[in-house]
Design an enzyme around this catalytic site. Structure first.
Site, PDB file in Angstrom:
ATOM      1  N   PRO A  12      -5.159  25.274  26.308  1.00  0.00           N
ATOM      2  CA  PRO A  12      -4.980  24.870  24.914  1.00  0.00           C
ATOM      3  C   PRO A  12      -4.707  23.388  24.716  1.00  0.00           C
ATOM      4  CG  PRO A  12      -3.585  26.753  25.436  1.00  0.00           C
ATOM      5  CD  PRO A  12      -4.209  26.312  26.700  1.00  0.00           C
ATOM      6  N   ASN A  13      -5.301  22.883  23.671  1.00  0.00           N
ATOM      7  CA  ASN A  13      -5.115  21.520  23.158  1.00  0.00           C
ATOM      8  C   ASN A  13      -5.724  20.433  24.029  1.00  0.00           C
ATOM      9  OD1 ASN A  13      -3.631  22.394  20.827  1.00  0.00           O
ATOM     10  ND2 ASN A  13      -1.923  22.794  22.219  1.00  0.00           N
ATOM     11  N   ARG A  20      -4.337  13.060  21.478  1.00  0.00           N
ATOM     12  CA  ARG A  20      -3.048  13.768  21.477  1.00  0.00           C
ATOM     13  C   ARG A  20      -2.071  13.067  22.407  1.00  0.00           C
ATOM     14  NH1 ARG A  20      -1.422  18.966  24.773  1.00  0.00           N
ATOM     15  NH2 ARG A  20       0.652  19.291  23.899  1.00  0.00           N
ATOM     16  N   TYR A  25      -0.593  11.723  27.844  1.00  0.00           N
ATOM     17  CA  TYR A  25      -1.837  12.271  28.408  1.00  0.00           C
ATOM     18  C   TYR A  25      -2.933  11.232  28.629  1.00  0.00           C
ATOM     19  CZ  TYR A  25       0.462  16.581  27.073  1.00  0.00           C
ATOM     20  OH  TYR A  25       1.370  17.593  26.942  1.00  0.00           O
ATOM     21  N   ASN A  76      -6.310  23.911  34.715  1.00  0.00           N
ATOM     22  CA  ASN A  76      -5.230  23.245  34.014  1.00  0.00           C
ATOM     23  C   ASN A  76      -4.837  24.206  32.893  1.00  0.00           C
ATOM     24  OD1 ASN A  76      -3.496  21.795  32.413  1.00  0.00           O
ATOM     25  ND2 ASN A  76      -4.666  19.903  32.516  1.00  0.00           N
ATOM     26  N   ALA A  79      -0.592  24.822  28.001  1.00  0.00           N
ATOM     27  CA  ALA A  79       0.540  25.608  27.491  1.00  0.00           C
ATOM     28  C   ALA A  79       0.591  27.025  28.059  1.00  0.00           C
ATOM     29  CB  ALA A  79       0.494  25.656  25.966  1.00  0.00           C
ATOM     30  N   GLU A 100      -3.957  24.752  40.709  1.00  0.00           N
ATOM     31  CA  GLU A 100      -3.392  24.410  39.406  1.00  0.00           C
ATOM     32  C   GLU A 100      -3.229  22.900  39.332  1.00  0.00           C
ATOM     33  OE1 GLU A 100       0.712  25.171  36.838  1.00  0.00           O
ATOM     34  OE2 GLU A 100       0.569  25.926  38.877  1.00  0.00           O
ATOM     35  N   HIS A 102      -2.450  19.438  36.453  1.00  0.00           N
ATOM     36  CA  HIS A 102      -1.958  19.009  35.139  1.00  0.00           C
ATOM     37  C   HIS A 102      -2.227  17.525  34.984  1.00  0.00           C
ATOM     38  CE1 HIS A 102       0.095  22.768  34.266  1.00  0.00           C
ATOM     39  NE2 HIS A 102       0.369  22.807  35.564  1.00  0.00           N
ATOM     40  N   ARG A 109       8.765  15.875  32.611  1.00  0.00           N
ATOM     41  CA  ARG A 109       8.610  15.918  31.154  1.00  0.00           C
ATOM     42  C   ARG A 109       9.962  16.000  30.466  1.00  0.00           C
ATOM     43  NH1 ARG A 109       3.607  17.253  29.016  1.00  0.00           N
ATOM     44  NH2 ARG A 109       4.664  16.713  27.093  1.00  0.00           N
TER      45      ARG A 109
END
Length: 122
Positions: A12-13, A20, A25, A76, A79, A100, A102, A109
């Protein structure tokens, strides 16, 4: 003879990369990321199936469809990282390596919950 296939899945996103929260990012778009991934994959002798979704059910369906015969899956989960147990269960079905990734360092974070990926258990 066909080249081995890598499935790259984005959650998502990520379709808003570049606009964003660029301070987190970056300014590259998902199109930029895909182009870089394709260049690396092709130079290593792979083909790519590169996808993005905001829908958990769609991510699950892609993982289920790709559970056999792939050289690997790179995900990735975005969320989905924190609460998408259906995605986690679908990853468990894969008979190939799954990685995985990111874009940001989730361990650094602002919120503690962002550092705890449920996906790392598989």
């Amino acid at each position: 003879m066909s080249k081995p296939l890598l499935l790259i899945l984005n959650g998502p996103n990520l379709n808003f990369l570049g606009t964003r929260e660029p301070h987190i990012y970056g300014h590259e778009t998902l199109v930029d990321v895909e182009a870089a991934c394709r260049a690396e994959a092709e130079s290593a002798g792979y083909t790519l199936d590169f996808r993005q979704t905001n829908a958990e059910y769609e991510m699950v369906e892609w993982l289920q469809a790709g559970r056999k015969g792939l050289a690997g899956i790179i995900i990735n989960p975005a969320a989905f990282t924190y609460a998408a147990y259906s995605v986690l269960d679908a990853i468990k079905l894969a008979d190939c390596p799954v990685m995985e990734v990111h874009i940001s360092n989730i361990h650094r974070r602002e919120a503690e919950w962002r550092s705890k990926s449920i996906m790392t258990q598989v």
